[in-house]
Design a protein around this motif. Sequence first.
Motif, short mmCIF file in Angstrom:
data_model
loop_
_atom_site.label_atom_id
_atom_site.label_comp_id
_atom_site.label_asym_id
_atom_site.label_seq_id
_atom_site.Cartn_x
_atom_site.Cartn_y
_atom_site.Cartn_z
N VAL A 185 0.86 -1.17 0.00
CA VAL A 185 0.00 0.00 0.00
C VAL A 185 0.90 1.23 0.00
CG1 VAL A 185 -1.79 1.26 1.25
CG2 VAL A 185 -1.79 -1.24 1.26
N ASP A 186 0.51 2.26 -0.71
CA ASP A 186 1.30 3.48 -0.81
C ASP A 186 1.67 3.99 0.59
OD1 ASP A 186 2.43 5.90 -1.43
OD2 ASP A 186 0.53 6.89 -1.90
N PRO A 187 2.97 4.07 0.93
CA PRO A 187 3.36 4.51 2.28
C PRO A 187 2.97 5.95 2.57
CG PRO A 187 5.30 4.30 0.87
CD PRO A 187 4.15 3.69 0.12
N ASP A 188 2.90 6.81 1.54
CA ASP A 188 2.46 8.18 1.78
C ASP A 188 1.01 8.21 2.24
OD1 ASP A 188 4.56 10.26 0.98
OD2 ASP A 188 4.66 8.85 -0.68
N ALA A 189 0.18 7.37 1.63
CA ALA A 189 -1.22 7.30 2.04
C ALA A 189 -1.34 6.77 3.46
CB ALA A 189 -2.01 6.41 1.07
N THR A 190 -0.48 5.84 3.83
CA THR A 190 -0.52 5.30 5.18
C THR A 190 -0.06 6.34 6.19
OG1 THR A 190 -0.12 3.07 4.32
CG2 THR A 190 0.31 3.43 6.66
N LEU A 191 0.98 7.11 5.85
CA LEU A 191 1.40 8.19 6.74
C LEU A 191 0.29 9.22 6.92
CD1 LEU A 191 5.11 8.85 5.63
CD2 LEU A 191 4.32 7.80 7.76
N ASP A 192 -0.39 9.56 5.83
CA ASP A 192 -1.52 10.50 5.94
C ASP A 192 -2.60 9.96 6.86
OD1 ASP A 192 -0.35 12.36 4.25
OD2 ASP A 192 -1.33 11.58 2.45
N LEU A 193 -2.90 8.67 6.72
CA LEU A 193 -3.92 8.05 7.55
C LEU A 193 -3.52 8.08 9.02
CD1 LEU A 193 -6.68 6.63 7.16
CD2 LEU A 193 -5.43 4.45 7.13
N MET A 194 -2.24 7.83 9.28
CA MET A 194 -1.76 7.89 10.67
C MET A 194 -1.90 9.29 11.24
SD MET A 194 1.51 5.50 11.47
CE MET A 194 2.50 5.77 10.02
N ALA A 195 -1.45 10.29 10.46
CA ALA A 195 -1.46 11.66 10.96
C ALA A 195 -2.88 12.20 11.12
CB ALA A 195 -0.65 12.56 10.03
N GLN A 196 -3.75 11.88 10.18
CA GLN A 196 -5.07 12.51 10.14
C GLN A 196 -6.14 11.75 10.92
OE1 GLN A 196 -5.84 12.95 5.92
NE2 GLN A 196 -3.90 14.04 5.59
N VAL A 197 -5.93 10.47 11.14
CA VAL A 197 -6.94 9.67 11.83
C VAL A 197 -6.40 9.08 13.13
CG1 VAL A 197 -8.53 7.71 11.67
CG2 VAL A 197 -8.09 9.13 9.65
N VAL A 198 -5.32 8.29 13.03
CA VAL A 198 -4.81 7.62 14.23
C VAL A 198 -4.41 8.64 15.29
CG1 VAL A 198 -3.06 6.06 15.14
CG2 VAL A 198 -3.99 5.67 12.85
N MET A 199 -3.54 9.57 14.92
CA MET A 199 -2.98 10.50 15.90
C MET A 199 -3.95 11.59 16.33
SD MET A 199 -0.18 9.03 16.29
CE MET A 199 1.04 8.02 15.46
N GLN A 200 -5.05 11.72 15.64
CA GLN A 200 -6.04 12.70 16.05
C GLN A 200 -7.03 12.13 17.05
OE1 GLN A 200 -5.83 15.98 15.31
NE2 GLN A 200 -3.91 15.30 14.39
N ASN A 201 -7.23 10.82 17.03
CA ASN A 201 -8.19 10.20 17.93
C ASN A 201 -7.47 9.67 19.18
OD1 ASN A 201 -11.10 9.95 16.66
ND2 ASN A 201 -9.60 9.73 14.99
N MET A 202 -7.04 10.59 20.01
CA MET A 202 -6.29 10.27 21.22
C MET A 202 -6.20 11.53 22.08
SD MET A 202 -2.42 10.16 19.61
CE MET A 202 -1.54 10.66 21.09
N GLN A 203 -5.69 11.35 23.28
CA GLN A 203 -5.40 12.52 24.10
C GLN A 203 -4.07 13.10 23.66
OE1 GLN A 203 -5.16 10.70 28.03
NE2 GLN A 203 -2.93 10.73 27.95
N HIS A 204 -3.94 14.41 23.75
CA HIS A 204 -2.67 15.07 23.44
C HIS A 204 -2.12 15.61 24.76
CE1 HIS A 204 -3.32 14.51 19.20
NE2 HIS A 204 -4.53 15.04 19.31
N GLY A 205 -1.39 14.74 25.45
CA GLY A 205 -0.90 15.08 26.78
C GLY A 205 0.14 16.17 26.79
N ASP A 206 0.65 16.56 25.61
CA ASP A 206 1.61 17.67 25.54
C ASP A 206 0.94 18.98 25.18
OD1 ASP A 206 0.95 16.89 22.98
OD2 ASP A 206 3.01 16.84 22.23
N HIS A 207 -0.38 18.99 25.08
CA HIS A 207 -1.11 20.22 24.80
C HIS A 207 -1.05 21.13 26.02
CE1 HIS A 207 -4.34 23.00 23.82
NE2 HIS A 207 -4.44 22.47 22.61
N PRO A 208 -0.84 22.43 25.86
CA PRO A 208 -0.74 23.32 27.02
C PRO A 208 -1.99 23.37 27.90
CG PRO A 208 0.15 24.39 25.08
CD PRO A 208 -0.51 23.13 24.60
N ARG A 209 -3.14 22.95 27.36
CA ARG A 209 -4.36 22.94 28.18
C ARG A 209 -4.83 21.52 28.50
NH1 ARG A 209 -5.06 27.03 24.54
NH2 ARG A 209 -6.49 25.81 23.22
#
Length: 470
Positions: free
Chosen positions: A71-95
């Motif tokens: 599978v195109d690795p660029d598409a997989t990176l996009d999926l990780m950045a836009q879906v996987v990493m967005q559906n989680m807590q961001h413990g390094d967020h200032p708030r």
Amino acid sequence: MMPDDSTPTDPFAIPPDTMGMTADQMRRLGHRVVDMVVNRFERRNAESVITTGDAVDLTARLGGDLPEAPVDPDATLDLMAQVVMQNMQHGDHPRYFARVPGPASFAAILGDWMGTGFNAICASWGGGSGPAVVETTVCAWIAQMLGLPDRTEGVLLSGGSLGNFTGFCVARSEIGRGVAYLTDQTHSSLPRNLRQMGLSGDEIRILPSDDALRMSADTLRNAIADDIAAGRRPMMVVATAGSTNTGATDPLDAIADICTEHGMWMHVDGAYGAPAAITDQGRAVLRGMERADSVVLDPHKWFFQPYDLGLCLVTRPGALERCFSMNPEYLRDVQATGGQVNYGNRSLELSRRSRALKLWMSLRTYGAQAFRDAVARGIELAEFTEAHLRSQPDTWEVITPAQLGVVCFAHRGSDAADHAARAARLSESGFATLSSTMLKDRSALRLCTINPLTTREDILQTLDRLAAPL
């Protein structure tokens, strides 16, 4: 494409990637990952602090049939950045004020990437002498910053749960089986650790905390006396340096006196709070920690490291190896001698990556003083929060004062359900997140302010949104 048996032995004549990716592809994708991460650092203040996705939707987008073909690795990176990493807590967020934040620094991330990229292992001396020296070095540096004795030894683990379990195992190895004493404010993972270590119910004494939600030295003395009278052997006291609920610290000096008197092991769970000892203010609060036999902390919290990174420090030289050492025949060629360390003999982990590289990289890059300043900033932010809450007595009531970056408070006229609703509304907005909790029978809201990027305005806006009518 994988090489066949006719491939020349020239190391530059075969693809550098085990599975056949070319060097140009590796560089392009690697650079793209760096750009994605740095871009996210630049805009993280604007992202939602926490997003919890729908299981069916996420499975449909991220799962599916096994990919038999590439599978195109660029598409997989996009999926990780836009879906996987967005559906989680961001413990390094200032708030991000819930639980305990994880505000990772970029130099630490670079160290983690290097360790992963070089496939670094830190198990045996013969198989990883460089990573072993780095781990020994950072354990010594952290012990020095905390004010622990020069004889202190350590091992890096995944976090506080395994760090505390490791310390408990060493205590039993050194002292022998017996009763462990903790309080109703001890982190919930620690009684589980003791049970899984094999202690029975009457060997796990959970004592009531005092009015300040700390261990009472008098209650501890009485419990020990009762157990001795009943024929049970006291083994260990589990003291807390910065409780998760309130940031409270047990009376460490008094506990150390009791442990010395009875020949017991003193263990300090400082998973998040122990790093406060690198500041003058925190060192005063944590006085007595330097007398502990073992101390646990999570550098992925107040030492600004990416997940995962826990540290178990033991002040009895050789105790880690006496507990965990093994010397099977197949490891005979890589055993350590003469001051060398096999880290596979300091915990239950044998195959273990080099977690020390990120901490080493960040301490060298920023310098110890930057860490002291950042920790002091977290302590100051909690004190600012408490002062602001007290300035609005018609809206807020302070339940526990600012302690090591944590403050607990209540909205006037609110019960547990109301507090939970206010916290949920805030999280769902994406602006900020914090915890609701119970302090014995009292409902409360809780802020943990250990991210040095947090501003006073972040705190004021968060409190204003919390106070808005439901």
